[in-house]
Each structure stands twice: as structure tokens, then as C-alpha cells.
Design an enzyme around this catalytic site. Structure first.
Site, short mmCIF file in Angstrom:
data_model
loop_
_atom_site.label_atom_id
_atom_site.label_comp_id
_atom_site.label_asym_id
_atom_site.label_seq_id
_atom_site.Cartn_x
_atom_site.Cartn_y
_atom_site.Cartn_z
N ALA A 123 0.74 -1.18 -0.28
CA ALA A 123 -0.11 0.09 -0.13
C ALA A 123 0.94 1.32 -0.14
O ALA A 123 0.43 2.40 0.38
CB ALA A 123 -0.90 -0.03 1.34
N ILE A 124 2.17 1.16 -0.64
CA ILE A 124 3.16 2.39 -0.60
C ILE A 124 2.84 3.24 -2.13
O ILE A 124 2.79 2.04 -2.82
CB ILE A 124 4.27 1.87 -0.14
N HIS A 167 5.20 4.74 -4.06
CA HIS A 167 6.62 4.90 -4.00
C HIS A 167 6.99 6.17 -4.79
O HIS A 167 6.42 6.63 -5.57
CB HIS A 167 7.33 3.66 -4.81
N LYS A 206 14.51 -7.17 -1.20
CA LYS A 206 14.42 -5.62 -0.87
C LYS A 206 14.11 -5.46 0.67
O LYS A 206 14.07 -4.44 1.53
CB LYS A 206 13.20 -4.86 -1.63
N CYS A 211 -11.46 -8.29 16.12
CA CYS A 211 -12.08 -9.67 16.06
C CYS A 211 -12.22 -10.23 14.79
O CYS A 211 -12.58 -11.28 14.52
CB CYS A 211 -13.26 -9.63 16.50
N CYS A 250 -19.40 -9.65 13.00
CA CYS A 250 -20.42 -8.91 11.99
C CYS A 250 -20.43 -9.51 10.64
O CYS A 250 -21.59 -9.18 10.10
CB CYS A 250 -19.54 -7.56 11.63
#
Ligand SMILES: Cc1cc2nc3c(=O)[nH]c(=O)nc-3n(C[C@H](O)[C@H](O)[C@H](O)COP(=O)(O)OP(=O)(O)OC[C@H]3O[C@@H](n4cnc5c(N)ncnc54)[C@H](O)[C@@H]3O)c2cc1C
Length: 478
Positions: A47-48, A50, A251, A439, A444
Site C-alpha cells: 500500500a505504498i 513509491h 528488498k 475480532c 459482523c
């Protein structure tokens, strides 16, 4: 069915391309084998966004990543995507690592990422107190950023849809017909689509698509990356992306906040031969713990709430390629979109659109292109007064379905009923996050199944976790 352009793949890259092409007067169809937009690799990554500081200088990948990073302020604003420029720190813990910093900075300069700076030991520990106190010095990369990867792809797709793009989901491309040196049509599990252009953005399976038109000159070898996610309340948190100094082999593993406040730790890098091997392994997870503790020794692994993995579409031979062919007009083949595809998707959209113009696509610009998209209101992020006002207006905001993440029934309804809306439990989760808390859906899930069944007007036994066959409910008890 007849269209101008078929984009194969509704991941970050395919959806960014579709959105960019929807600025032109073109009929565009995105086809994906999955039941939801969001891709394969695009929903399981670090989720970067770059900067490209460590890309191989002079490559197309470096060019696209470096160009894409600055685009995200506008994309996040216009498409309502959570995005934060939190910066990355690359600490040198050993003398050997310290010696590597100048070469890494030099590479950043050659990639034109000029804002990379040295940090002293004192700077590092002031900025990030949880870093190993043995740290000698570090590099700071201020524009390395974090994003909500699920919502980014949904946003590209929803905005493309608002501009007229058709999406055929749960539809697999099985063949492509060519004739007279041109693309003729795409054969799918949902029928044949006549088209002038085909853009292969099928990532892990782009080699198979290339094979359908006799252009398979590479293979895709999945490179698995496993991760941990830690609870938001974990005792040891970092504020920046903490990156390891890369070795010749890998990396390495990082620790980063997510835009929702969890800690994300990983990934591994394992070359496999199975394109569906998304399980996690004890060995892989242990290697993450060993590596990350060298950077951040106090990580509290007992706060891990889930582990997951994703497969990088690793091209052999390596390298990012966008290929066109003299003897096959209308076909564009993307391959090697491996470790930076989330980031470079924004630039890839523009690159492919420009390529098509240079190859003779002469559709005019749309006069009425809609450039913005409004996301789903995040109830949990509002003030008490704002929450009260919303509940007054729409009482279902007062019904909390996911207690860990404070997700309301109204948000789930929006996830289901907006364009390209959720049809499965995971699709709801990727839009509004029920089940992503401590949880992990223990409470849910039945509620989400019930709401999906009610809103889609189908029995609960037809509601799936994700793909066909992944049922939760198998029959009636009474
Ligand atoms: C562990 C890991 C960490 C990563 N970290 C980062 C990061 O921090 N930052 C970053 O920028 N990038 C990162 N990446 C890379 C990034 O996730 C990928 O490069 C990017 O998501 C690729 O997007 P895509 O659209 O090309 O592929 P995908 O998201 O895989 O989408 C391809 C789509 O094609 C569809 N498809 C395939 N075959 C067919 C067919 N025959 N018919 C119909 N549809 C088909 C699939 O269903 C899928 O939806 C990471 C990747 C991994 C795995």
C-alpha cells in the site's frame, strides 16, 4: 457485443487505463474474471506510493514511478481516496549498511528523486523512537506515501464507469481472434466482444493472454509476499514507513502504518510456480519477525490480527514492458508490472492513452468528462456532532454492524448500492471495512450476509465470501 477497446484486467493498472481512456469519445469495456473490481495483486500489497528512489535508473519502470508519485495529491483529492505523505526512513543499523547509504542516495539522484536526505542517529531516534537504538544514521525519503489500495482501484473504476466505461465482471477471457494483422474480437466466458483494441493488463496471467495472440515471449512467475497486520492499539507503532537496506537477494521487510492506523509488516519474496498459492506459511512469517526486529526491536507480535499474502506478477526475463506490434495492430501488451504497479498505475494510464494516440487512435476528447468521484462517508472518522447529525438524517447510521471498526449499516448499504457495488462479503469489507478490526469478522459476518441477502434479494445461501463457490451458509437448520 461491439466495443472500441477491451481492457483485460480490473486491477489498479487496468482501471487506471480505463479511466484515462474514458476522457476520449471511445466505447471501452473492462473484462475481469473476478467477481469484483480490485485485481489480484492490487488488493494484497504494501500500500505504498513509491517515489522511485530505488528503481533501476533509465528504465520505463523508473520513469513511470517517478512521474506517478506527484500525481497522487490530485488523485486522492479528486477521487476521494485516503492517502498520506508520511515519508520513509531507511535506517543503517550496522557499519556495513552505513557504507551503503551513499550509493542508495546516488541512485535516488539518478532517478531524479532529489529530496532524499541523510539523517543523523539523533534525527532518526527523535523522528522514530521505536527504531533500533543501535542505528548509525539513515536516509529520509519524504514523499514515500501510503494509500488505501482497495479504494484507489474502486475509485478509478467507479469514475471510469461514471464516464461510460462498461465492466464485465466474473467474465474470463479465454481467447482472442485476430485477422489481417489486426485484433478482431475477444472471446470470453460471457460471449464474444468485437473490438479494435485490446489492452492486456492481466498481470499474473498476462503471459497466457499474450499466448492467445502468439506474442508470449516471457513467463510470469508468481513471487509471493506475506504480511502481518497488527491491531491499531498495538504498543509499538511507527509513524513513518521504516524500510530495510536492501541486500543483493531481497528488498527486505518493512514496517509501515496503514491509512487506517494499523501496522503493516512484511513482505517476503518467494518465487513459486503456482499462480494461486496465496497461503501464508510459518516459515515465511518467522522470517519477517526475525528481519523486522532488527529494525524495530519492540514489535508486539501478539497484536497481530491477521496474516495475508499477495503474488507479484514477476516477469521472466525481468523488466517492465509495454509492447506494441507492427504485425498485430490494436494489441498492447503490458508485462512485468511487478512491485510498483499500484504506484505507477496513474502514470501507466496516461502512457497507454498517449501510445494509442501515437498509433492512430484519433477519438476526440470528451467535452463532459467527470473528473471527480465521491467516496462513502466514513462514519468512524466524524466528530460526535457530525455523527449525531447524520443519524438524525439517516437512522441506519445509528446501527453499528462492525463494532471493532465502527462500521454502520448505512455505509454497508452504500457499498452495495453504488455503481459497481459490492456483491460479496469481501467486496463489502474492501469498501467499508467491516471485519478488518481486532475480532476479524467474528461478530459482523452474519450481519453482513443478512444485509447483502436482503438488499440483493437472494437467499443467504447465495451470498459468497468472494469467488463462486465460497459460500458461508449451506442450508436451513429449521
Ligand atoms: C507483496 C506485494 C507487495 C507490493 N507492494 C507494493 C507497493 O507497496 N506499492 C506499489 O506500488 N506496488 C506494490 N506491489 C505491486 C502491485 O500490487 C502490483 O504491481 C499491481 O497491483 C499490479 O496491478 P495490475 O492491475 O497490473 O494487476 P492485478 O491487480 O493482479 O489485476 C489483474 C487483473 O487481471 C485479471 N485477469 C487475469 N487474467 C484474466 C483473464 N483471462 N480474463 C479476465 N481477467 C483476467 C485478474 O482477475 C485481475 O483482476 C506489491 C505487490 C505484492 C504482491
Amino acid at each position: 457485443m461491439k466495443t472500441d477497446v477491451v481492457v483485460i484486467g480490473a486491477g489498479a493498472v487496468g482501471c487506471a487505463i480505463a479511466r484515462e481512456l474514458s476522457k476520449y469519445e471511445l466505447d471501452i469495456t473492462v473484462v475481469d474474471k473476478n467477481e469484483d473490481v480490485g485485481g489480484d495483486a492490487s488488493k494484497s500489497n504494501s500500500a505504498i506510493i513509491h517515489t522511485g528512489y530505488d528503481a533501476s535508473p533509465g528504465t520505463l519502470e523508473s520513469e513511470l514511478v517517478v512521474a506517478a508519485n506527484p500525481m497522487y495529491d490530485e488523485i486522492a483529492r479528486d477521487l476521494d481516496v485516503q492517502f498520506e505523505r508520511i515519508g520513509a526512513i531507511l535506517p543503517a543499523i550496522t557499519d556495513e549498511q552505513l557504507e551503503q547509504l551513499p550509493a542508495i542516495k546516488d541512485k535516488a539522484m539518478r532517478n531524479r528523486v532529489y529530496d532524499v536526505e541523510y539523517l543523523t542517529r539523533e534525527d532518526v531516534l527523535r523522528m522514530e523512537p521505536e527504531i533500533n537504538p543501535e542505528v548509525r544514521a539513515a536516509l529520509y525519503i519524504p514523499r514515500e506515501s501510503i494509500i488505501d489500495p482497495f479504494v484507489l482501484v474502486q475509485a478509478y473504476a467507479e469514475n471510469a464507469f461514471a464516464n461510460g466505461v462498461h465492466f464485465l465482471l466474473s467474465t474470463k477471457v479465454t481467447d482472442i481472434r485476430t485477422g489481417d494483422g489486426h485484433i478482431q474480437s475477444v472471446i470470453t466466458t460471457g460471449g464474444e466482444i468485437e473490438t479494435k483494441w485490446v489492452i492486456n493488463a492481466a498481470a499474473l496471467f498476462c503471459d497466457e493472454i499474450a499466448g492467445m495472440v502468439g506474442k508470449r515471449c516471457y513467463d510470469v512467475v508468481p513471487r509471493r509476499g506475506q504480511f502481518y497486520i497488527l491491531d491499531k492499539n498495538t504498543s509499538c507503532k511507527v509513524k513513518h514507513i521504516v524500510l530495510p537496506i536492501p541486500t543483493k537477494v531481497t528488498k527486505g521487510r518493512l514496517m509501515s502504518p496503514t491509512v487506517h492506523g494499523n501496522m503493516l509488516i512484511g513482505p517476503t519474496a518467494e518465487d513459486l510456480d503456482d499462480k494461486t498459492a496465496t497461503e501464508t506459511t510459518a516459515e515465511g512469517l518467522k522470517s519477517i519477525r526475525v528481519d523486522v526486529e532488527k529494525l524495530v526491536p519492540r514489535v508486539n507480535w501478539r497484536d497481530a490480527i491477521i496474516q495475508f499474502s499477495g503474488l507479484r506478477p514477476n516477469r521472466v526475463p525481468e523488466g517492465l514492458h509495454v509492447d506494441t506490434y507492427e504485425d498485430l495492430k490494436g494489441y498492447i501488451n503490458l508485462s512485468g508490472v511487478r512491485s510498483t504497479g499500484l504506484t505507477l498505475s496513474a502514470a501507466m494510464g496516461k502512457y497507454v492513452a498517449h501510445l494509442m494516440v501515437s498509433l492512430g487512435m484519433n477519438a476526440p476528447f470528451k467535452k463532459n468528462f467527470i473528473g471527480t468521484r465521491k467516496g462513502i462517508t466514513r462514519f468512524a472518522d466524524l466528530s460526535v456532532e457530525q455523527k449525531a447529525a447524520l443519524i438524525e438524517e439517516q437512522p441506519l447510521y445509528g446501527n453499528i454492524v462492525c463494532r471493532c471498526e465502527t462500521v454502520t449499516e448505512q455505509e454497508i448499504l452504500e457499498a452495495i448500492h453504488r455503481p459497481l457495488g459490492a456483491r460479496s462479503v469481501d467486496a463489502v469489507k474492501r469498501r467499508v471495512r467491516p471485519g478488518t478490526g481486532r475480532c476479524q469478522a467474528g461478530f459482523c459476518t452474519p450481519k453482513v450476509i443478512e444485509i447483502l441477502a436482503r438488499e440483493l434479494n437472494v437467499p443467504a445461501s447465495e451470498i459468497m465470501k468472494n469467488e463462486k463457490g465460497s459460500y458461508y451458509v449451506v442450508g436451513d437448520m429449521r
